[in-house]
Design an enzyme around this catalytic site. Structure first.
Site, PDB file in Angstrom:
ATOM      1  N   GLU A 129       0.792  -1.235   0.000  1.00 31.82           N
ATOM      2  CA  GLU A 129       0.000   0.000   0.000  1.00 31.82           C
ATOM      3  C   GLU A 129       0.825   1.286   0.000  1.00 31.82           C
ATOM      4  O   GLU A 129       0.554   2.197   0.767  1.00 31.82           O
ATOM      5  CB  GLU A 129      -0.955  -0.005   1.210  1.00 31.82           C
ATOM      6  CG  GLU A 129      -1.952  -1.134   1.147  1.00 31.82           C
ATOM      7  CD  GLU A 129      -2.927  -1.134   2.317  1.00 31.82           C
ATOM      8  OE1 GLU A 129      -4.138  -1.229   2.056  1.00 31.82           O
ATOM      9  OE2 GLU A 129      -2.489  -1.056   3.479  1.00 31.82           O
TER      10      GLU A 129
HETATM   11  C1  ACM Z   1      -2.228  -5.506   3.935  1.00 33.02           C
HETATM   12  O1  ACM Z   1      -3.307  -5.985   4.299  1.00 33.02           O
HETATM   13  N1  ACM Z   1      -2.111  -4.214   3.716  1.00 33.02           N
HETATM   14  C2  ACM Z   1      -1.068  -6.339   3.730  1.00 33.02           C
END
Ligand code: ACM
Length: 666
Positions: A298
């Site tokens: 992310e």
């Molecule tokens: C995640 O759930 N951001 C690895």
């Protein structure tokens, strides 16, 4: 309750024999062959647990290390210490006859796994306790069977970690993935860069002494500890004390809200790598496992693109986009970890041909990334489908096989699938509630990762899980006992039965709905009905099952009557519950948000009762306008599906099905 019928994870082969070994106060455990620290401590714990389970005052509550083999009750034999590395031998065999139980394994890890199986075999009868006679041969299907706990969003004290390690060992999991850093906290003491934990944790971090204690505790239980330092995104907490590492001007603060934040480490300054080199030097000394998790998830790249220096670097190096820039960053990290003899694992975003195939990809955004990684020659593990925070039913996790029988991978490619990990993200869990999200669902995931691929019978799983849940509770896990405790607090000391009747058929909202419905921070209370309510609510699930049986075409009339009586009994309880609960809600302001939900439980129960009565009584049914009836009831049921207090009633689909029977009846 025969222990043999409840083994979880199910062993590879179980051959029951007649008879069994009585457990008396004279029960002894003897160790032949290799006798390391792990085997002595696990056998001692075994004796304690056996005494606690049976209430027997064992005469010789210590181990016999120079056994006269024929005289001891449980003879353990193994050849060597098991290394906590990938593909180490964890196999074992158990043979129980009327005189003795024998547990044989190549490594002490196999002994640990076998001792857990023996404790599950303990069976009560009118004469006491015994181990049923049996031959068991067992070994794991996947070498990587993990649980991740996020200790950044909500810090989890040491005792939470330890009791969950005990739970993991009980179901033969072998990797504890410790998510130690995120926007909301840097949870490890660093002596090299103390500003990391001092400025980044609100004082809630693990000292290095505590970390070593956890690693030793896990090692005793045959569990590896893999730390995660999530980089380059998810790093707000790092930047509070070290803004010089940032890609955008600060100041930074520890984030208290959830979601994806923008803070990102600057990947173009050499000082960043000098810092990370020194930090990983310290951390790779501290954490003994061969793997280090570098996160990698992310990163939106927004801060990178907004930074002139970073853009100039990309142009100069012909790096076309932020994904490739992250690839560059990961290569630099890979070099640092390699220097310290560590292997790298990261979330699936790190998958890029620039990284050597030695790394492990943890697939979370979809199983496709696991398949893609395996095809490209990378090792990978599955976490998509094992996200415990999404409050999905056990069955969904259980049937989510990393390598199903119809897998599209070749034999060679499938060897790259190492296993999987359940993930406990901690936005919405406190030390008080975390076990109820992890257990017992993680036991089902553990079976998926340990036992043969062909296992898929859900009724059988749920039955075994119920016993496993109590077995896990013996280890100090709180997933069962905290439920009535939380209800007592909610009712401020009033009787809990009416509230329990409601919450028994409720589940917290699923997926990411909880954040959508309400703004939470790390300081928000996690003591409301939604926190007491548990995933895969058993009472609701059993009601849905009864309705399914009742609807079945092949049902006999006699059984239909009995089922109808069962359904009515439950519906009457729910119909009448609101009157009692309403009085409690009046004195308990914290419950006001579920007042209308409680009223709706009563309404939908009445709809169910009326529908059952129409099914039984043709004349009554003939007097109604079926179209009108169907429209009205469906609208009421639809309205009752709306979550209140972030929980939802889990019996409405079943009541809709009963109404359907009325509508569809000729
Ligand atoms: C995640 O759930 N951001 C690895």
């Amino acid at each position: 309750m025969k222990g043999l019928d409840y083994l979880l994870p199910k062993p590879v082969t179980v051959i029951p024999k007649p008879g069994g070994l009585r457990i008396t106060p004279a029960f002894t455990v003897g160790i032949e062959g290799f006798q390391g620290r792990r085997i002595i401590s696990s056998a001692s714990r075994f004796l304690n647990r056996l005494a606690e389970k049976t209430g027997l005052f064992l005469n010789n509550n210590k181990l016999v290390t120079e056994p006269k083999i024929e005289e001891i009750s449980l003879a353990i034999n193994c050849q060597r210490h098991g290394e906590l590395i990938l593909n180490e031998d964890e196999s074992y065999t158990i043979e129980v006859n009327d005189h003795q139980a024998v547990l044989i394994a190549l490594t002490d890890l196999g002994v640990l796994r076998g001792l857990e199986t023996i404790l599950q075999l303990v069976t009560p009868d009118q004469d006491g306790y015994y181990l049923p006679a049996v031959q068991i041969r067992d070994y794991p299907r996947f070498p990587w069977r993990g649980l991740m706990i996020d200790c950044a969003r909500h810090f989890q004290p040491l005792e939470v970690i330890k009791r969950n390690l005990d739970g993991m060992a009980a179901v033969k999991l072998n990797v504890f993935h410790w998510h130690l850093t995120d926007d909301q906290g840097f949870r490890v003491e660093s002596t090299v860069f103390p500003r990391l934990h001092q400025y980044g944790s609100h004082g809630m971090y693990y000292t290095q002494k505590q970390i070593k204690e956890v690693i030793a505790y896990a090692d005793d239980r045959g569990i590896r500890v893999i730390p995660e330092f999530d980089l380059p995104g998810h790093t707000s907490s790092w930047l509070v004390g070290h803004p010089e590492l940032a890609s955008a001007p600060g100041p930074y603060q520890i984030e208290t809200s959830f979601g994806v934040h923008e803070a990102t480490i600057n990947p173009v300054r050499e000082e960043t790598y000098a810092f990370l080199d020194a930090l990983f030097h310290e951390m790779t000394d501290l954490f003994s496992d061969e793997y280090v998790h570098i996160g990698g998830d992310e990163n939106s790249g927004k801060q990178w693109l907004a930074n002139k220096e970073i853009r100039a670097f990309m142009t100069a190096k012909k790096i076309p986009d932020t994904h490739e820039l992250q690839g560059y960053f990961n290569q630099r990290l890979f070099a640092i970890l390699s220097k310290y003899k560590k292997k790298m694992i990261g979330w699936d975003e790190i998958l890029s041909p620039d990284l050597p195939p030695k790394i492990v990809i943890q697939s979370w955004r979809g199983r496709e990334s696991m398949i893609q990684a395996a095809k490209l020659g990378y090792k990978s593990i599955l976490s998509h489908g094992y996200y415990l925070d999404l409050i999905q039913p056990t069955a969904l996790h259980y049937l989510n096989d990393p390598l199903p029988l119809d897998s599209r991978l070749t034999l060679e490619e499938s060897k790259n699938i190492l296993g999987g990990e359940a993930t406990m993200w901690s936005e919405f869990v406190s030390p008080e509630t975390i076990d109820s999200r992890i257990w017992p669902r993680t036991a089902a995931i553990a079976e998926r990762l340990w036992s043969p691929v062909t296992l898929c019978a859900l009724d059988d799983l749920y039955q075994r899980l119920e016993r496993s849940s109590l077995h896990l509770e013996e280890l100090g896990l709180t997933h069962e006992k905290n439920y009535p405790m939380m209800l007592r607090r909610l009712t401020a000391g009033e009787e809990i039965a009416p509230l329990k009747n409601l919450v028994d058929v409720c589940e917290p909202v699923k997926n990411y709905e909880r954040t959508v419905q309400r703004f939470y921070t790390t300081f928000s209370p996690l003591t409301r009905v939604v926190d007491a309510a548990r995933p895969d609510a058993k009472v609701a699930r059993e009601f849905r099952k009864l309705v399914n049986q009742f609807r079945s075409e092949s049902i006999q009339e006699k059984d239909a009557h009995q089922l109808q009586a069962e359904l009515e009994k439950r519906l009457i309880l729910w119909r009448d519950n609101h009157a009692a609960l309403e009085l409690i809600i009046q004195h308990s302001p914290i419950l006001q948000g579920i007042h209308s939900l409680s009223a709706d439980l009563s309404t939908v129960a009445m709809i169910g009762l009326e529908a059952l009565s129409f099914l039984e009584n043709q004349d009554e049914r003939k007097q109604i306008d079926v179209g009108e009836y169907s429209k009205r009831q469906k609208a009421l049921l639809q309205a009752a599906k709306k979550p209140r207090g972030q929980v939802e009633l889990m019996i409405i689909s079943a009541i809709e099905q009963i109404v359907e029977l009325v509508v569809g009846k000729k």
